[in-house]
Scaffold this active site. Structure first.
Site, PDB file in Angstrom:
ATOM      1  CG  HIS A   1      -1.569   1.295   1.547  1.00  0.00           C
ATOM      2  ND1 HIS A   1      -0.873   2.361   2.099  1.00  0.00           N
ATOM      3  CD2 HIS A   1      -2.836   1.732   1.372  1.00  0.00           C
ATOM      4  CE1 HIS A   1      -1.691   3.394   2.244  1.00  0.00           C
ATOM      5  NE2 HIS A   1      -2.888   3.034   1.818  1.00  0.00           N
TER       6      HIS A   1
ATOM      7  CD  GLU B   1       1.464   6.602   1.719  1.00  0.00           C
ATOM      8  OE1 GLU B   1       0.563   5.921   2.250  1.00  0.00           O
ATOM      9  OE2 GLU B   1       2.417   7.069   2.379  1.00  0.00           O
TER      10      GLU B   1
END
Ligand code: 6PG
Length: 464
Positions: A186, A190
Site C-alpha cells: 500500500h 502511495e
C-alpha cells in the site's frame, strides 16, 4: 484494581495509538491504555473521553482485560515491538491476541509469527489513514492465524472506515505476515502516486504557472477514476496560504522528501521476488535524489538547469494540457495499483498467504491514503480476462503517445512518469529487445539461448 473490565488494550500512545484508543472508546468499547512514560497517558486521560482507563503498571493493564485478551501495540517498529512482547509474555496465555499495528517490516512479522506461536496469538496488522483515519476510521489490514484474526474482526469492523458500499474497510487479509506485506505494498503505491502527482506539478511550475493556477488545474482533473484522497489533499496544500508571513506555504517548504522505509522495502521485495514495479521503485529513488547529495554536481550547473526551466504557456495551451494531465495521472494511478497488486498476488501465492485479492482493493476504498475511485474498477483485476480487455487499458494504449507529449514539454525530471510510460510500453510492445541481452550473455558467459520456434537450449555460434 477491577479485573476483566476492558474489551481491548492499547500500548503506545503516540498520535496513532491515542487516536485509535479514542476511536475504540467512541464505539462503546472499554479501552485500557498504557504508555512507557505516564505523561502521554495523562494527556489522553485529560481529554476526558469516557471508556478509556489509563494504567501505570503493565500488570494492572493486562489484568484489566477480558479474556482472551486483545492487546494492540502501537510502539515504534523494530526492537521496541520485540521488547514489548517479551515483557508481556509472562503475563499472557496462548489464547491471548497481540496485534502489532505499527508499520513493521513483514519479515519481522513473519519471524514473530513463528517465534510466538504457541505462546500467544500474534497478529501483524497494517493500518492506513494517518491520525485522522485512526481517529475516525482507518483501513485495517490484519494478517496472522485465521482464528485469531476472525476473532478480532468484529472489534476492528466497528472502528474502520467504510467502502463504497458502506461495508467495513477491514478483512482477514491472510496467513502469517500477509497483513504487513499488504500494508507495505500500500505504501509503495502511495509513494508512486504521490511522486506522479508532484512530477505533473513540476511540469506546470516549469511553465511559470503560479501555485494557485496549478491548484485550479488539479481541481479540473480530480474526477472520474482518479478522484482521490491524494489529489484532494494536493489541491488543499497548493491553495494554503502561510498564516504567519503570507504567500503560498508550499513555496516555502524545503525541496527534500524524507522516507521512513516502507516504499524502499516494497521495491526491495519486488526485486527479491522478481516482480516488476518500476513506478514504485522510481518513486523511492526520486526521494533519495531529492536529498541532492550528488557531490559531483556543482552549484553552477544546478543554476544553469534552473534557467532552462522557464517557458511561459498561453491560456489555450494551458487548457489543452488538461486532458494529457488527466490521462497521465490515470496512467500513474493504474500502473501503481497494477504493480503493487501484482506484487501482492505473486508473493501471496509463493508464500501461501491465501489472500483474497478483491478484498484488498475493497478495503482500500475507504480510510487509507491511496483511496480513489479507480479501486472499484480494480476489483476486476483478478478475473484475468476482464482486466486484459478492460477499456482503460485500450484508452491508455490509444493515448500513450499523447501522454508522451506532456512528458516532453518541459525539462523537469520525471522518474515516475517515465517509468510508468515505459511500463505500459513494455506491456504493449509486441517485441522486446531481450534477444540481444540473451545473446550477449551467451557470448561472454555461455549462458545459452533459445531459438524462436525451436525446443531446447543453444550456445555459441557467434562471430568471435
Ligand atoms: C498511511 C501512511 C502512513 C505513513 C507513511 C509515511 O497509510 O497512513 O502510509 O503509514 O504516513 O508510512 O511514510 P514515509 O515516511 O515513508 O513517507
Amino acid at each position: 484494581m477491577e479485573n476483566n473490565i476492558n474489551h481491548v488494550g492499547v500500548i503506545g500512545l503516540g498520535v496513532m495509538g491515542a487516536s485509535l484508543a479514542q476511536n475504540f472508546a467512541s464505539k462503546n468499547h472499554n479501552v485500557a491504555v498504557y504508555n512507557r512514560s505516564w505523561d502521554k497517558t495523562q494527556s489522553l486521560i485529560d481529554k476526558g473521553v469516557s471508556g478509556i482507563s489509563g494504567y501505570q503498571d503493565l500488570v494492572d493493564f493486562v489484568g484489566s482485560l477480558e479474556s482472551p485478551r486483545k492487546i494492540i501495540l502501537l510502539v515504534k517498529s523494530g526492537d521496541p515491538v520485540d521488547k514489548t512482547i517479551e515483557t508481556l509474555l509472562p503475563m499472557l496465555s496462548e489464547k491471548d491476541i497481540v496485534v502489532d499495528m505499527g508499520n513493521s517490516n513483514w519479515k519481522d512479522t513473519e519471524r514473530r509469527y513463528n517465534e510466538y506461536a504457541g505462546k500467544i496469538r500474534f497478529v501483524g496488522c497494517g493500518v492506513s489513514g494517518g491520525e485522522e483515519g485512526a481517529l475516525h476510521g482507518p483501513s485495517i489490514m490484519p494478517g496472522g492465524e485465521k482464528d485469531a484474526v476472525d476473532e478480532l474482526l468484529p472489534l476492528l469492523q466497528k472502528i474502520s472506515a467504510k467502502d463504497f458500499n458502506g461495508n467495513p474497510c477491514v478483512t482477514n487479509v491472510g496467513i502469517g505476515s500477509a497483513g504487513h506485506f499488504v500494508k507495505m505494498v500500500h505504501n509503495g503505491i502511495e509513494y508512486a502516486i504521490m511522486q506522479g502527482i508532484v512530477e505533473v506539478y513540476d511540469i506546470l511550475r516549469s511553465f511559470d504557472l503560479g501555485t494557485g493556477q496549478i491548484a485550479e488545474i488539479f481541481r479540473k482533473v480530480d474526477y472520474g477514476n482518479i478522484q482521490s484522497y491524494l489529489l484532494d489533499i494536493t489541491i488543499n496544500i497548493l491553495e494554503t496560504q502561510d498564516k504567519v508571513d503570507g504567500g503560498y506555504l508550499l513555496e516555502k517548504v524545503v525541496e527534500e522528501a524524507k522516507a521512513k522505509g516502507t516504499g524502499g522495502w516494497t521495491a526491495q521485495s519486488a526485486i527479491e521476488f522478481g516482480v516488476a514495479t518500476p513506478s514504485i521503485s522510481a518513486a523511492v529513488i526520486a526521494r533519495i535524489m531529492s536529498a541532492r547529495n550528488q557531490s559531483y554536481v556543482t552549484d553552477k550547473l544546478i543554476d544553469d538547469l534552473k534557467e532552462m526551466r522557464t517557458t511561459k504557456l498561453t491560456e489555450p495551451e494551458i487548457e489543452a494540457m488538461i486532458t494529457p494531465i488527466f490521462r497521465t495521472l490515470e496512467m500513474v494511478y493504474l500502473s501503481s495499483y497494477l504493480q503493487g497488486l501484482d506484487l501482492i498476488k505473486q508473493v501471496g501465492d509463493e508464500k501461501n498467504y491465501q489472500i483474497d485479492m478483491s478484498e484488498v482493493t475493497r478495503i482500500w476504498q475507504g480510510g487509507c491514503i491511496i483511496r480513489s475511485q479507480m479501486l472499484t474498477m480494480l476489483d476486476l483485476f483478478w478475473e484475468e480476462d476482464k482486466i486484459k480487455s478492460h477499456k482503460v487499458l485500450y484508452e491508455i494504449k490509444k493515448d500513450i503517445a499523447y501522454i508522451r507529449m506532456l512528458h516532453g514539454k518541459s525539462h523537469t525530471p520525471k522518474p515516475v512518469l517515465n517509468a510508468t510510460y515505459d511500463y505500459f510500453q513494455s506491456i504493449f510492445a509486441g517485441r522486446l529487445p531481450s534477444n540481444l541481452i540473451q545473446a550477449q550473455r551467451d557470448y561472454f558467459g555461455a549462458h545459452t539461448y533459445r531459438k524462436v520456434g525451436e525446443k531446447g537450449d543453444h550456445t555459441g555460434g557467434w562471430n568471435q
